[in-house]
Write a protein that holds these residues in place. Sequence first.
Motif, short mmCIF file in Angstrom:
data_model
loop_
_atom_site.label_atom_id
_atom_site.label_comp_id
_atom_site.label_asym_id
_atom_site.label_seq_id
_atom_site.Cartn_x
_atom_site.Cartn_y
_atom_site.Cartn_z
N THR A 10 69.44 29.40 35.38
CA THR A 10 69.97 29.15 34.03
C THR A 10 70.65 30.38 33.44
OG1 THR A 10 67.91 27.97 33.75
CG2 THR A 10 69.31 28.09 31.84
N MET A 11 70.12 31.54 33.75
CA MET A 11 70.65 32.74 33.11
C MET A 11 71.81 33.35 33.89
SD MET A 11 68.89 32.70 30.51
CE MET A 11 69.35 34.23 29.73
N ARG A 18 75.16 34.03 32.36
CA ARG A 18 75.22 35.02 31.28
C ARG A 18 75.34 36.45 31.80
NH1 ARG A 18 71.46 33.96 26.46
NH2 ARG A 18 72.65 35.73 25.72
N ASP A 56 64.32 28.63 38.22
CA ASP A 56 63.76 28.94 36.91
C ASP A 56 62.25 28.82 36.87
OD1 ASP A 56 65.57 29.30 34.44
OD2 ASP A 56 66.68 27.98 35.79
N SER A 57 61.67 29.52 35.95
CA SER A 57 60.25 29.43 35.59
C SER A 57 59.32 29.49 36.80
CB SER A 57 60.01 28.16 34.76
OG SER A 57 60.70 28.30 33.55
N GLU A 58 58.25 28.67 36.75
CA GLU A 58 57.21 28.79 37.78
C GLU A 58 57.73 28.45 39.17
OE1 GLU A 58 54.34 30.25 36.89
OE2 GLU A 58 55.27 30.28 34.92
N LYS A 93 58.36 31.51 40.96
CA LYS A 93 57.22 32.40 41.28
C LYS A 93 56.46 31.89 42.50
CE LYS A 93 54.47 34.11 38.07
NZ LYS A 93 53.72 34.29 36.80
N GLY A 143 63.17 35.54 31.94
CA GLY A 143 61.89 35.38 31.26
C GLY A 143 60.77 35.99 32.08
N ALA A 174 58.72 34.77 34.09
CA ALA A 174 58.61 34.33 35.48
C ALA A 174 59.46 35.24 36.37
CB ALA A 174 59.04 32.87 35.61
N VAL A 175 60.66 35.53 35.92
CA VAL A 175 61.57 36.38 36.72
C VAL A 175 61.08 37.83 36.76
CG1 VAL A 175 63.93 37.29 36.87
CG2 VAL A 175 63.56 34.89 36.34
N ASP A 229 57.96 38.87 36.45
CA ASP A 229 56.75 38.89 37.31
C ASP A 229 57.14 38.89 38.79
OD1 ASP A 229 55.04 38.80 35.15
OD2 ASP A 229 53.99 36.98 35.76
N ALA A 245 58.60 37.35 27.15
CA ALA A 245 58.74 38.42 28.15
C ALA A 245 58.95 39.77 27.45
CB ALA A 245 59.90 38.12 29.09
N LYS A 266 51.95 44.25 35.08
CA LYS A 266 51.33 43.24 35.95
C LYS A 266 52.46 42.43 36.57
CE LYS A 266 47.05 41.91 33.63
NZ LYS A 266 46.37 40.72 33.11
N ASP A 305 60.69 27.91 22.98
CA ASP A 305 60.34 29.16 23.65
C ASP A 305 60.17 30.32 22.67
OD1 ASP A 305 60.01 28.73 26.52
OD2 ASP A 305 62.04 27.94 26.42
N LYS A 318 50.72 46.50 22.74
CA LYS A 318 50.48 46.33 24.17
C LYS A 318 50.60 47.68 24.89
CE LYS A 318 50.85 43.50 28.17
NZ LYS A 318 51.27 42.29 28.82
N1 LIG Z 1 52.89 40.01 33.69
C1 LIG Z 1 52.29 39.72 32.56
O1 LIG Z 1 51.57 40.55 31.97
C2 LIG Z 1 52.52 38.37 31.94
C3 LIG Z 1 52.09 38.12 30.63
C4 LIG Z 1 52.37 36.86 30.08
C5 LIG Z 1 53.04 35.91 30.82
N2 LIG Z 1 53.42 36.19 32.10
C6 LIG Z 1 54.15 35.20 32.91
O2 LIG Z 1 55.40 34.95 32.29
C7 LIG Z 1 55.81 33.62 32.57
C8 LIG Z 1 56.22 32.95 31.29
O3 LIG Z 1 57.29 33.68 30.75
P1 LIG Z 1 58.31 33.02 29.72
O4 LIG Z 1 57.56 32.44 28.59
O5 LIG Z 1 59.33 34.06 29.44
O6 LIG Z 1 58.88 31.76 30.50
P2 LIG Z 1 59.95 31.58 31.67
O7 LIG Z 1 60.25 32.83 32.37
O8 LIG Z 1 59.44 30.43 32.46
O9 LIG Z 1 61.25 31.14 30.85
C9 LIG Z 1 61.21 29.96 30.06
C10 LIG Z 1 62.56 29.28 30.10
O10 LIG Z 1 63.48 29.97 29.30
C11 LIG Z 1 64.73 30.13 29.99
N3 LIG Z 1 65.34 31.32 29.43
C12 LIG Z 1 65.03 32.60 29.67
N4 LIG Z 1 65.72 33.40 28.86
C13 LIG Z 1 66.54 32.60 28.11
C14 LIG Z 1 67.49 32.85 27.09
N5 LIG Z 1 67.74 34.09 26.65
N6 LIG Z 1 68.13 31.80 26.55
C15 LIG Z 1 67.85 30.53 26.97
N7 LIG Z 1 66.94 30.23 27.91
C16 LIG Z 1 66.28 31.27 28.48
C17 LIG Z 1 64.30 30.23 31.43
O11 LIG Z 1 65.37 29.95 32.29
C18 LIG Z 1 63.18 29.18 31.49
O12 LIG Z 1 63.70 27.91 31.68
C19 LIG Z 1 54.64 32.94 33.25
O13 LIG Z 1 54.89 32.88 34.62
C20 LIG Z 1 53.47 33.87 32.96
O14 LIG Z 1 52.49 33.82 33.98
C21 LIG Z 1 53.19 37.39 32.67
#
Ligand SMILES: NC(=O)c1ccc[n+]([C@@H]2O[C@H](COP(=O)([O-])OP(=O)(O)OC[C@H]3O[C@@H](n4cnc5c(N)ncnc54)[C@H](O)[C@@H]3O)[C@@H](O)[C@H]2O)c1
Length: 351
Positions: free
Chosen positions: A41-42, A45, A63-65, A68, A96, A98-99, A101, A125, A134, A169, A218
Amino acid sequence: MERISVSADRDYEILIEINWQKSIEPYLNNRGQVAVIVSETMRERITDLPQTDAQIHIFTVPDSEAGKSFATYQKLLDWLGAAGFTRNDLVIAVGGGAVTDLSGFVASTWLRGIDWIAVPTTLAAMVDAAVGGKTGINSEYGKNLIGSFYSPISVLVDLSWLDTLSDRDFAAGLAEVLKSGFIADGQIVELLKAKTLSEVRTNQALTLELISRTVTVKAKVVSGDFKESFDREILNYGHTLGHAIELHSKYMLRHGECVSIGLVFAANLANQVGILSDEITTLHVSILERLGLPVSYESRHWPELRANMAIDKKSRSGTLRFVAISEIGKTLRIEAPVESDLLAAYERLCS
Ligand SMILES: NC(=O)c1ccc[n+]([C@@H]2O[C@H](COP(=O)([O-])OP(=O)(O)OC[C@H]3O[C@@H](n4cnc5c(N)ncnc54)[C@H](O)[C@@H]3O)[C@@H](O)[C@H]2O)c1
């Protein structure tokens, strides 16, 4: 621009309110190759690539999970191998959580660790996933089971990404922001009190302050306890039931949405055992609800959620442990609560 320092397995900075293409340029000096890992998706951009003599490869992942996964991880390693990535080369994660991580995990394992930079594009993120080192992918046995603690050399928070983020989101990210407020920064709670989602979204100064305060919380916690031996656990406020709901919903709910319900549960439990006032307990619900986040779940799901909580990694030796607050900014643990208190805390949030 704001700089927040983290001192973990390495010292690095989180730069907030920057243009990522410009801010990344100094990190590209003397690199032979750079891998930009971005979700489908990104991808569109990523237009103006940073100025550099290095060869830039763009690797697109699901995308997303779905990204991963072990299969995507392996594919990325194959790409790095085919391109001949050396210790001196760099991985840039644009996306986000997921990417970030996934990419951090790739960087941590290729040649036993090469440099990586996180460019978070969701609010979640920016304030959470990309901060703290992590990294990981999911296994068929559960989420985030394969991973490492491996910090990036920098996190570049460019607020312009948020323009296209869905309301859903954005709100999900705010659940983590509010969590940080309750555990460590009362000013975040004050700033979010009585605000609707659109009042936050349309106020860039407020969004910036919330991001920088949350990242500061954090960064401080992670700098004190990088590998989550004890203190870092406070960041899991709201996450014990949150993870159980995430699993129960088969990941159809956003992580932040599950944390939102989990925060209400944690507050109810603390109130139930007599350590948190009615006023602060109710405040959890009113702020989350006004932001458009879920604050209830169905009563009939309790047995399954209770079973899921038992296998959550924060339960130790068969006993459940919850991060709780006794007032805003004051955390403690509730160890092995009695079943009737758990059930009562859950029943109070049921629709
Ligand atoms: N490492 C850590 O400490 C930690 C902490 C919390 C969560 N996580 C992990 O992070 C993931 C969740 O992250 P998330 O909430 O960012 O979700 P995500 O990465 O799944 O992204 C959510 C959606 O938003 C879209 N997206 C991303 N940026 C965008 C933008 N600027 N505009 C429009 N769409 C956009 C993505 O393509 C996706 O469809 C999970 O896998 C979770 O386990 C890790």
